[in-house]
Design a protein around this motif. Sequence first.
Motif, PDB file in Angstrom:
ATOM      1  N   GLN A  45       0.533  -1.118   0.018  1.00 14.76           N
ATOM      2  CA  GLN A  45      -0.074   0.220  -0.023  1.00 14.76           C
ATOM      3  C   GLN A  45       0.961   1.287   0.070  1.00 14.76           C
ATOM      4  O   GLN A  45       0.644   2.242  -0.752  1.00 14.76           O
ATOM      5  CB  GLN A  45      -0.920   0.033   1.275  1.00 14.76           C
ATOM      6  CG  GLN A  45      -1.709   1.223   1.100  1.00 14.76           C
ATOM      7  CD  GLN A  45      -2.567   1.293   2.752  1.00 14.76           C
ATOM      8  OE1 GLN A  45      -3.860   1.578   2.723  1.00 14.76           O
ATOM      9  NE2 GLN A  45      -1.855   1.261   3.684  1.00 14.76           N
ATOM     10  N   GLY A  73       0.976   3.730  -3.011  1.00 15.68           N
ATOM     11  CA  GLY A  73       0.508   5.332  -2.718  1.00 15.68           C
ATOM     12  C   GLY A  73       1.535   5.993  -3.127  1.00 15.68           C
ATOM     13  O   GLY A  73       1.175   7.202  -3.773  1.00 15.68           O
ATOM     14  N   SER A  77       1.196   8.653  -6.353  1.00 13.77           N
ATOM     15  CA  SER A  77       1.365  10.351  -5.958  1.00 13.77           C
ATOM     16  C   SER A  77       2.255  10.828  -6.936  1.00 13.77           C
ATOM     17  O   SER A  77       1.818  12.026  -7.435  1.00 13.77           O
ATOM     18  CB  SER A  77       1.935  10.459  -4.508  1.00 13.77           C
ATOM     19  OG  SER A  77       2.246  11.807  -4.259  1.00 13.77           O
ATOM     20  N   ARG A 101      -4.694   3.509  -9.292  1.00 14.87           N
ATOM     21  CA  ARG A 101      -5.603   3.602  -8.231  1.00 14.87           C
ATOM     22  C   ARG A 101      -6.410   2.358  -7.969  1.00 14.87           C
ATOM     23  O   ARG A 101      -6.831   2.090  -6.841  1.00 14.87           O
ATOM     24  CB  ARG A 101      -6.606   4.797  -8.833  1.00 14.87           C
ATOM     25  CG  ARG A 101      -5.989   6.135  -8.817  1.00 14.87           C
ATOM     26  CD  ARG A 101      -7.167   7.012  -9.335  1.00 14.87           C
ATOM     27  NE  ARG A 101      -6.517   8.531  -9.051  1.00 14.87           N
ATOM     28  CZ  ARG A 101      -6.866   9.392  -9.906  1.00 14.87           C
ATOM     29  NH1 ARG A 101      -8.188   9.459 -10.544  1.00 14.87           N
ATOM     30  NH2 ARG A 101      -6.398  10.889  -9.672  1.00 14.87           N
ATOM     31  N   LEU A 157      -4.559   0.026  -6.003  1.00 16.61           N
ATOM     32  CA  LEU A 157      -4.606   0.462  -4.513  1.00 16.61           C
ATOM     33  C   LEU A 157      -5.912   0.139  -3.842  1.00 16.61           C
ATOM     34  O   LEU A 157      -5.949  -0.149  -2.522  1.00 16.61           O
ATOM     35  CB  LEU A 157      -4.197   1.783  -4.652  1.00 16.61           C
ATOM     36  CG  LEU A 157      -3.725   2.560  -3.152  1.00 16.61           C
ATOM     37  CD1 LEU A 157      -2.637   1.960  -2.556  1.00 16.61           C
ATOM     38  CD2 LEU A 157      -3.538   3.989  -3.588  1.00 16.61           C
ATOM     39  N   LYS A 185      -6.313  -1.807  -0.408  1.00  8.71           N
ATOM     40  CA  LYS A 185      -6.912  -1.006   0.818  1.00  8.71           C
ATOM     41  C   LYS A 185      -8.258  -1.637   1.345  1.00  8.71           C
ATOM     42  O   LYS A 185      -8.496  -1.603   2.636  1.00  8.71           O
ATOM     43  CB  LYS A 185      -7.338   0.444   0.484  1.00  8.71           C
ATOM     44  CG  LYS A 185      -6.138   1.509   0.416  1.00  8.71           C
ATOM     45  CD  LYS A 185      -6.558   2.931  -0.055  1.00  8.71           C
ATOM     46  CE  LYS A 185      -5.482   3.686  -0.105  1.00  8.71           C
ATOM     47  NZ  LYS A 185      -5.836   5.136  -0.259  1.00  8.71           N
TER      48      LYS A 185
END
Length: 243
Positions: A179, A183, A187, A226, A229, A233
């Motif tokens: 994760q 992430g 970004s 995305r 991820l 999550k």
Amino acid sequence: MEVIKQWISNGCDYKAGVEIYKNLKGVNKMLLRQFTLVENPQRKAKLLYELKKQLPVVEEVKPIIQPITEEVTAETSVEKETKRVAPLFHELPNELRPVLLEANNLFKENCLLKVQLNECAVLDEEKALQIIIQIDRNFRANQMCWDKINYWKTHKILPKETRVLSISSWSMDKLLKQQNLLGSSLSKMEKRLKENQNKLKDLEGNELQRIERLITKQEKEVIKKREELLKIKVEIDVKGTSN
């Protein structure tokens, strides 16, 4: 414990709560690793629930759920969703029609969950926690659906299918590590994409076309990251709430 009662009375500051939890006897190490990550609605709700479990029933203070439900920003998301100009099913390619249906269903489910949350927050804190987590999952999944739809509306091509991750057997440590890696990568990708989008107004000719092609590729990769991820999550949430 007096320190927990005081923490709740003072508004449940997340970082202070993590410190309290860290010093508890027999602390759940997997939960602690989650709590030390960036604050979000489900982590704060879970932290509140875990700390309140330490209070004797006779000393239990009234649950403070309202600040947490506000963090979920259900009202803001509902307002945003109702203002969204959604395409009709026949305006989309066949592959995206189930995606639009899923987006609509997720939004409607969250409207129902928000009503249920308002009804149960004070009486059943554990149930409220589960609803908060499900609302957050649904919002993430809903946004993924709209990312795909908006990509097609802009470029008239379908985003690349994301490979299915077999993560159900992953340990919490591996999930948290992946994760963080995803992430950080996402970004950086989003930052580069925004920089290129900002360049468009100053370009023309071949350079404009080159940057537009690059943006199309970058947007596709951002959607893919995305989605990966999001899956991780959700798995972290599932494992965290089962402990």
